[in-house]
Design a protein around this motif. Sequence first.
Motif, PDB file in Angstrom:
ATOM      1  N   SER A  92       0.963  -1.315  -0.073  1.00 55.83           N
ATOM      2  CA  SER A  92      -0.130  -0.039   0.040  1.00 55.83           C
ATOM      3  C   SER A  92       0.779   1.445   0.107  1.00 55.83           C
ATOM      4  N   LEU A  93       2.030   1.104   0.158  1.00 59.63           N
ATOM      5  CA  LEU A  93       2.932   2.331   0.243  1.00 59.63           C
ATOM      6  C   LEU A  93       3.550   2.666  -1.121  1.00 59.63           C
ATOM      7  N   ASN A  94       3.721   3.942  -1.656  1.00 55.72           N
ATOM      8  CA  ASN A  94       4.206   4.193  -2.924  1.00 55.72           C
ATOM      9  C   ASN A  94       5.415   4.345  -2.861  1.00 55.72           C
ATOM     10  N   GLU A  95       6.441   4.299  -3.952  1.00 56.81           N
ATOM     11  CA  GLU A  95       7.755   4.155  -4.179  1.00 56.81           C
ATOM     12  C   GLU A  95       8.625   4.981  -3.087  1.00 56.81           C
ATOM     13  N   TYR A  96       8.046   5.993  -2.890  1.00 63.32           N
ATOM     14  CA  TYR A  96       9.054   7.090  -2.041  1.00 63.32           C
ATOM     15  C   TYR A  96       8.949   6.430  -0.653  1.00 63.32           C
ATOM     16  N   GLN A  97       7.690   6.173  -0.308  1.00 60.68           N
ATOM     17  CA  GLN A  97       7.612   5.655   1.070  1.00 60.68           C
ATOM     18  C   GLN A  97       8.320   4.247   1.248  1.00 60.68           C
ATOM     19  N   GLN A  98       8.274   3.510   0.151  1.00 61.95           N
ATOM     20  CA  GLN A  98       9.097   2.129   0.271  1.00 61.95           C
ATOM     21  C   GLN A  98      10.722   2.474   0.207  1.00 61.95           C
ATOM     22  N   ALA A  99      10.960   3.419  -0.412  1.00 63.24           N
ATOM     23  CA  ALA A  99      12.430   3.647  -0.199  1.00 63.24           C
ATOM     24  C   ALA A  99      12.832   4.245   1.081  1.00 63.24           C
ATOM     25  N   VAL A 100      12.041   5.003   2.112  1.00 63.98           N
ATOM     26  CA  VAL A 100      12.269   5.116   2.959  1.00 63.98           C
ATOM     27  C   VAL A 100      12.168   4.095   4.140  1.00 63.98           C
ATOM     28  N   ARG A 101      11.167   3.282   3.883  1.00 66.15           N
ATOM     29  CA  ARG A 101      11.243   1.959   4.773  1.00 66.15           C
ATOM     30  C   ARG A 101      12.508   1.152   4.503  1.00 66.15           C
ATOM     31  N   ALA A 102      13.003   1.143   3.381  1.00 67.39           N
ATOM     32  CA  ALA A 102      13.987   0.285   3.055  1.00 67.39           C
ATOM     33  C   ALA A 102      15.255   0.933   3.909  1.00 67.39           C
ATOM     34  N   GLU A 103      15.378   2.291   3.835  1.00 69.81           N
ATOM     35  CA  GLU A 103      16.463   2.722   4.413  1.00 69.81           C
ATOM     36  C   GLU A 103      16.257   2.569   5.927  1.00 69.81           C
ATOM     37  N   ILE A 104      15.179   2.667   6.641  1.00 70.33           N
ATOM     38  CA  ILE A 104      14.753   2.331   7.971  1.00 70.33           C
ATOM     39  C   ILE A 104      15.382   1.009   8.325  1.00 70.33           C
ATOM     40  N   ASP A 105      15.020  -0.067   7.478  1.00 72.25           N
ATOM     41  CA  ASP A 105      15.743  -1.399   7.493  1.00 72.25           C
ATOM     42  C   ASP A 105      17.162  -1.562   7.734  1.00 72.25           C
ATOM     43  N   ASN A 106      17.851  -0.751   6.646  1.00 75.91           N
ATOM     44  CA  ASN A 106      19.297  -0.619   6.660  1.00 75.91           C
ATOM     45  C   ASN A 106      19.758  -0.041   7.903  1.00 75.91           C
ATOM     46  N   LEU A 107      19.000   0.706   8.573  1.00 74.00           N
ATOM     47  CA  LEU A 107      19.634   1.373   9.825  1.00 74.00           C
ATOM     48  C   LEU A 107      19.485   0.276  10.817  1.00 74.00           C
ATOM     49  N   ARG A 108      18.269  -0.362  11.019  1.00 79.00           N
ATOM     50  CA  ARG A 108      18.011  -1.420  11.878  1.00 79.00           C
ATOM     51  C   ARG A 108      19.272  -2.561  11.574  1.00 79.00           C
TER      52      ARG A 108
END
Length: 282
Positions: A92-108
Amino acid sequence: MSGSSPAARLQRLFDGQRLTPTQRRIAHSMVRRAADAPFLSSVELAELAGVSQPSVTRFAVALGFDGYPALRRHLRDVTPSGADGGGGVEESLNEYQQAVRAEIDNLRQLSELLADPAPVERAGRLLAESRPLPVLGLRAASSQARGFGYFAAKVHPDVRVLDEGGSMLHDRIDAARRAGASVLLCFALPRHPREAVDALAYARGQGLRVVTVADSAFAPVAAHSDLLIPGAVGTGLAFDTACAPMLLGRVLLEAMCDGLPEAQARLEEFDARAAERGLFVD
C-alpha cells in the motif's frame, strides 16, 4: 537467529566464508533482497545476481549445504513465522515511502551490527593514531569522505581528504605515507570505481592499513581492506541512498574522538573562535 532482521541473519550466515567473486555477488544480492531470499528459486536468484544457475548451486555447496534447495529450506526454517516474500502493508506504500522503509531497515541492520562495538572501537583507535589521516572517497562516495573530513578536522590535527582520482591520487597517498600516516580510511559505495580498488591495493602495498566503510562485506574493496564495516545502501530509487554509511561515518568519528585525548579541547577552542568570528547565526 530469528530475533534479528533478515539481512542480519543472512550476513551472519556468510560471515567468515571464503567465497569467490561470483559467490560474493550472489551473497550480496541475497542480502539486498533479504526478505525475499527464502522464497527465490535458483533461477530467480541467478537472474537477480546476474550469474548462471550452476553458480547458485556451487554457492550453496560452498556454504556447506547439499545444494540450493537445502540452503533455501534452511533460510525458511530460520525465518520468523508470519514472514513472507512480500505483501501486507508494503504493497500500500508508494515508491517514495518504500524507499524510506528500506532505509529504516538498513539502519536497523546497522544497529544490530553495532551490538558488538569492538570493530568500530578498533577502527577508532587506528584512525586516532594515524598522523596524518588520509580519507578516500571517489565518485558516489566522495560526499561521505568530505563529510567525515569536515568534522574530523575539528578534532584530528591532520586530515587529508582524497576525493579526486587521476594520476595524482597515488602521489597523494605517497605524500601521506611519507608524512607518517599509518592508516587510510576509505568510503566505498556502488558503483565501485576501479580506481578506488586500485588505490586501496596501492595503499596497502605502501604499508598503510585500510579501514573501509562499504555497502557490503562482499564489496570489491573487501579484498584490500584490513577492517571493513558494512552499511547497506538503499536501491529503491533511481540513485542509491546512503543513510547507513553516512551514520556509520559519524559513529567512527565518535570512536575516533574517544582515542584523541585532546578532542574535547579542540572542539571547545573551535566553538570559542566561531563565536568570536560570528560564523553561525544560531
